[in-house]
Structures are given as structure tokens and as C-alpha cells.
Write a protein that holds these residues in place. Sequence first.
Motif, PDB file in Angstrom:
ATOM      1  N   ARG A 158     132.042  17.451  -5.847  1.00 21.81           N
ATOM      2  CA  ARG A 158     132.248  16.018  -5.193  1.00 21.81           C
ATOM      3  C   ARG A 158     132.374  16.479  -3.547  1.00 21.81           C
ATOM      4  O   ARG A 158     133.123  17.202  -3.144  1.00 21.81           O
ATOM      5  N   VAL A 159     131.720  15.841  -2.946  1.00 18.27           N
ATOM      6  CA  VAL A 159     131.571  16.168  -1.450  1.00 18.27           C
ATOM      7  C   VAL A 159     132.364  15.038  -0.596  1.00 18.27           C
ATOM      8  O   VAL A 159     132.466  13.861  -0.877  1.00 18.27           O
ATOM      9  N   VAL A 160     133.406  15.557   0.013  1.00 15.48           N
ATOM     10  CA  VAL A 160     134.454  14.639   0.811  1.00 15.48           C
ATOM     11  C   VAL A 160     134.494  14.755   2.392  1.00 15.48           C
ATOM     12  O   VAL A 160     134.391  16.178   2.762  1.00 15.48           O
ATOM     13  N   ALA A 161     134.269  13.800   3.075  1.00 16.32           N
ATOM     14  CA  ALA A 161     134.026  13.953   4.604  1.00 16.32           C
ATOM     15  C   ALA A 161     134.554  12.685   5.103  1.00 16.32           C
ATOM     16  O   ALA A 161     134.898  11.804   4.661  1.00 16.32           O
ATOM     17  N   HIS A 162     134.607  12.987   6.454  1.00 14.50           N
ATOM     18  CA  HIS A 162     135.190  11.622   7.157  1.00 14.50           C
ATOM     19  C   HIS A 162     134.231  10.505   7.231  1.00 14.50           C
ATOM     20  O   HIS A 162     132.882  10.787   7.124  1.00 14.50           O
ATOM     21  N   ARG A 163     134.638   9.243   7.332  1.00 21.68           N
ATOM     22  CA  ARG A 163     133.975   8.200   7.151  1.00 21.68           C
ATOM     23  C   ARG A 163     132.561   8.134   8.317  1.00 21.68           C
ATOM     24  O   ARG A 163     131.632   7.499   8.171  1.00 21.68           O
ATOM     25  N   LEU A 164     132.959   9.045   9.512  1.00 21.23           N
ATOM     26  CA  LEU A 164     131.851   8.837  10.507  1.00 21.23           C
ATOM     27  C   LEU A 164     130.638  10.223  10.493  1.00 21.23           C
ATOM     28  O   LEU A 164     129.946  10.069  11.312  1.00 21.23           O
TER      29      LEU A 164
END
Length: 245
Positions: A80-86
Motif C-alpha cells: 500500500r502506497v502512502v503519499a502526501h495529498r499533493l
Amino acid sequence: MEVGPGIYRAESNSEVVYALDCGGAHALVDVGGEAGVDEKLGQLEADGVDLDTVVALFITHCHQDHAGAVARLREEKSPRVVAHRLACEQLRYCPAYTPLEDSMVDYTVDQGDTVEIGELSFQVHHMPGHTPDTVAWQLGDGLFAGDILRCDGTIGWMDVHWGSCIGDYRSSLQRLLRLPVKRIYPGHGECGELTRDSVEEGLHRVDTLAQADGSLLTAMGRPAPRRPADVPTKIVRLPTVLPGA
Ligand SMILES: [Zn+2]
């Protein structure tokens, strides 16, 4: 190489990735570009990280040398990849540098959020300046900092094309001074103690850039949009098993 309790560091092409032992599962911080991904994953395996237990990937920012191999890793390991909303927004105006597409990111986070996986809990610090979407991931008194700062005070490259902003960079480094963090794990170079001197060196470099050649950056660098006031912080709990397992 184990560089902290349950924290493994791998490097190739001057790109650094980390694997974190979450208690039976592992999370990666950044994955680097496609060219060196096999070498880095091989180093982690040699350190005893079972790649089949990699269930999450935290992205510090959208640049190719940090997130270029996301698609490949998703194909092979399904983390699962998690990143900033931008992070994916970047693609809309800077496709040359930005490999992340909406479909590659499973969870987006913002300033003040918490991400929990297994035994570990990460604080999300939105620290724009190098890019609008830069996230520093705090684990205990350690900080996975991407390109914000190296141990020697070196800062990330700034370029208006990918949304660098001198004002944001300065305020992010000033916030770094106030964080309860003793150790920094950057995306390039060695990890080590986070000292006041190194942050002040970073601030000096930002200021020098602003004075010497920053007219364009100062004129065009727009502050990154911050978390809207009406959006509460959240806790994201990631499972320690892969989808379908
Ligand atoms: Zn970068």
C-alpha cells in the motif's frame, strides 16, 4: 545495513531507501528510481528483510529518484502506497519529474496525520520547499526526511518547474528545529544525528540561494496549499498483510 533498531538502509545510484521492521511486516520509505531498484532490494534482502513481507511504501515526495519505481514495486509486491495529498497533483504540471499517478497511491496524508502499521506509529509533517508535496515521516525521535536536509546541512535542489518555494523551505527548516527529533534519515547521503548546526546550515543555504540567484524562485515560488482548516487530522491504520493474502 541496519542503521537503527529495525531500520535498514540500502543505496544505489546515490538514492537511499529504508526498510522498517513493523513486527512481522516491513514498510519502505521511498523506493528510488527504476534503474537501481533491484540492487537496493537485494541489499535489503541480504540484511534479512523478507521482501514478501513488504506491505507498505511511504513516499517522501514525488521525484523520480524517490518514487520512480513505485509502479514496478506495486506490480511485484503490492504494497500500500502512502503519499502526501499533493503528490499526484504534481503530475499535472511537472510530468517530467513526477512518476506518481492517482492510481498508484492508496492513501494520501497531510500535516498532523498519523500512520500506524504493526508496532510502529509515524507522524506526518508536511514540509514543502523542495517540492510542494514533501513529507517528513517521524518515527520516535527519528525523521525520514527525503530531500529536505542531509546531515551536513545540504538542502535539496530548487526548481520552479517542480514547485520549489524559498519561503516554504525556510519555514519548513525552522519547524525542523522545533521537532523532538534527534536522528535524521535522508534520501541521499548518510544518516546520523540531527544537529542544530546542520539545520542552521540548511537555512543559510536557502538564504544564500534567495539572495544570489533566487529572484526567479522568489517571484514564482508559490507556497504549497496547506491542510484546509475544516479538514481534521486522521489516523491511518495499515494492515500488516498484503491485499488478497
Ligand atoms: Zn527531490
